[in-house]
Design a protein around this motif. Structure first.
Motif, short mmCIF file in Angstrom:
data_model
loop_
_atom_site.label_atom_id
_atom_site.label_comp_id
_atom_site.label_asym_id
_atom_site.label_seq_id
_atom_site.Cartn_x
_atom_site.Cartn_y
_atom_site.Cartn_z
N LEU A 62 0.81 -1.21 0.00
CA LEU A 62 0.00 0.00 0.00
C LEU A 62 0.85 1.26 0.00
O LEU A 62 0.42 2.29 -0.53
CB LEU A 62 -0.97 -0.01 1.18
CG LEU A 62 -1.99 -1.16 1.16
CD1 LEU A 62 -2.92 -1.07 2.36
CD2 LEU A 62 -2.76 -1.18 -0.14
N ASP A 63 2.05 1.22 0.58
CA ASP A 63 2.91 2.41 0.57
C ASP A 63 3.38 2.75 -0.85
O ASP A 63 3.71 3.89 -1.13
CB ASP A 63 4.12 2.24 1.50
CG ASP A 63 5.01 1.08 1.12
OD1 ASP A 63 4.49 0.01 0.71
OD2 ASP A 63 6.24 1.23 1.23
N GLU A 65 1.24 2.06 -3.34
CA GLU A 65 -0.08 2.11 -3.98
C GLU A 65 -0.25 1.00 -5.01
O GLU A 65 -0.96 1.16 -6.00
CB GLU A 65 -0.34 3.50 -4.57
CG GLU A 65 -0.36 4.59 -3.51
CD GLU A 65 -0.64 5.97 -4.05
OE1 GLU A 65 -1.36 6.09 -5.07
OE2 GLU A 65 -0.14 6.93 -3.44
N ASN A 66 0.39 -0.13 -4.79
CA ASN A 66 0.21 -1.32 -5.63
C ASN A 66 -1.03 -2.04 -5.14
O ASN A 66 -0.97 -2.91 -4.28
CB ASN A 66 1.45 -2.23 -5.55
CG ASN A 66 2.64 -1.66 -6.28
OD1 ASN A 66 2.51 -0.73 -7.04
ND2 ASN A 66 3.79 -2.23 -6.05
N THR A 67 -2.17 -1.67 -5.70
CA THR A 67 -3.46 -2.15 -5.21
C THR A 67 -4.10 -3.21 -6.10
O THR A 67 -5.02 -3.89 -5.66
CB THR A 67 -4.43 -0.98 -5.06
OG1 THR A 67 -4.56 -0.32 -6.33
CG2 THR A 67 -3.95 0.01 -4.01
N ASP A 71 0.45 -5.50 -10.02
CA ASP A 71 1.11 -4.20 -9.91
C ASP A 71 2.59 -4.31 -9.55
O ASP A 71 3.39 -3.48 -9.97
CB ASP A 71 0.42 -3.29 -8.87
CG ASP A 71 -0.81 -2.60 -9.42
OD1 ASP A 71 -1.09 -2.71 -10.63
OD2 ASP A 71 -1.49 -1.92 -8.62
N GLY A 85 6.52 1.19 -7.99
CA GLY A 85 5.20 1.41 -7.41
C GLY A 85 4.28 2.29 -8.23
O GLY A 85 4.68 3.27 -8.84
N ARG A 86 3.01 1.87 -8.24
CA ARG A 86 1.97 2.58 -8.98
C ARG A 86 1.91 4.06 -8.60
O ARG A 86 1.87 4.94 -9.46
CB ARG A 86 0.61 1.93 -8.70
CG ARG A 86 -0.57 2.63 -9.36
CD ARG A 86 -1.89 2.01 -8.91
NE ARG A 86 -2.13 0.73 -9.53
CZ ARG A 86 -2.78 0.57 -10.68
NH1 ARG A 86 -3.21 1.61 -11.34
NH2 ARG A 86 -2.96 -0.64 -11.16
N GLY A 87 1.92 4.35 -7.31
CA GLY A 87 1.83 5.74 -6.85
C GLY A 87 3.03 6.57 -7.28
O GLY A 87 2.88 7.72 -7.70
N ASN A 88 4.22 5.99 -7.18
CA ASN A 88 5.42 6.73 -7.60
C ASN A 88 5.44 6.95 -9.10
O ASN A 88 5.84 8.04 -9.55
CB ASN A 88 6.68 5.97 -7.16
CG ASN A 88 6.85 6.01 -5.66
OD1 ASN A 88 6.51 6.97 -5.01
ND2 ASN A 88 7.37 4.92 -5.11
N ARG A 90 2.83 7.34 -10.98
CA ARG A 90 1.86 8.40 -11.22
C ARG A 90 2.44 9.76 -10.83
O ARG A 90 2.32 10.73 -11.58
CB ARG A 90 0.58 8.13 -10.43
CG ARG A 90 -0.52 9.18 -10.71
CD ARG A 90 -1.75 9.04 -9.84
NE ARG A 90 -1.40 9.21 -8.45
CZ ARG A 90 -1.43 8.23 -7.54
NH1 ARG A 90 -1.77 7.01 -7.87
NH2 ARG A 90 -1.09 8.46 -6.29
N ASN A 91 3.07 9.84 -9.69
CA ASN A 91 3.60 11.12 -9.21
C ASN A 91 4.72 11.65 -10.09
O ASN A 91 4.81 12.85 -10.30
CB ASN A 91 4.10 10.99 -7.76
CG ASN A 91 2.97 10.77 -6.80
OD1 ASN A 91 1.81 11.13 -7.04
ND2 ASN A 91 3.27 10.16 -5.67
#
Length: 93
Positions: A62-63, A65-67, A71, A85-88, A90-91
């Protein structure tokens, strides 16, 4: 480092250092050591996938954002710093 890699990366890394405020010799040496290590001397821009036990743990983190299932592999390390990671993605993307 081979000349072709120096020519490919010198300007890009210089820009990255300027953007990140890496302007002191100790910071520059740490940054260059890290990207050189992570990329295997700038030979790999995509993480080599085993998967290893550590890579398997990317799944569901989750840190990062691999949901979604897959992922961990889909958002495996890329670039000289091996961003993960998905979140990184994206950012930074």
């Amino acid at each position: 480092m081979p000349t072709v890699l120096v020519n490919t990366w010198a300007t890009k890394l210089g820009t990255a250092c300027e953007d990140a405020g890496i302007d002191m010799p100790p910071r520059l040496s740490h940054f260059l050591a890290q990207v050189t290590h992570e990329s295997g001397g700038f030979r790999w821009m995509v993480e080599i996938w085993g998967p290893t036990p550590a890579q398997i743990r990317y799944e569901g983190r989750l840190d990062l954002e691999n949901t979604e299932p897959g992922d961990g592999f889909r958002y495996r390390g890329r670039g000289p710093m091996m961003l993960t990671g998905r979140g990184n993605f994206r950012n930074v993307g």
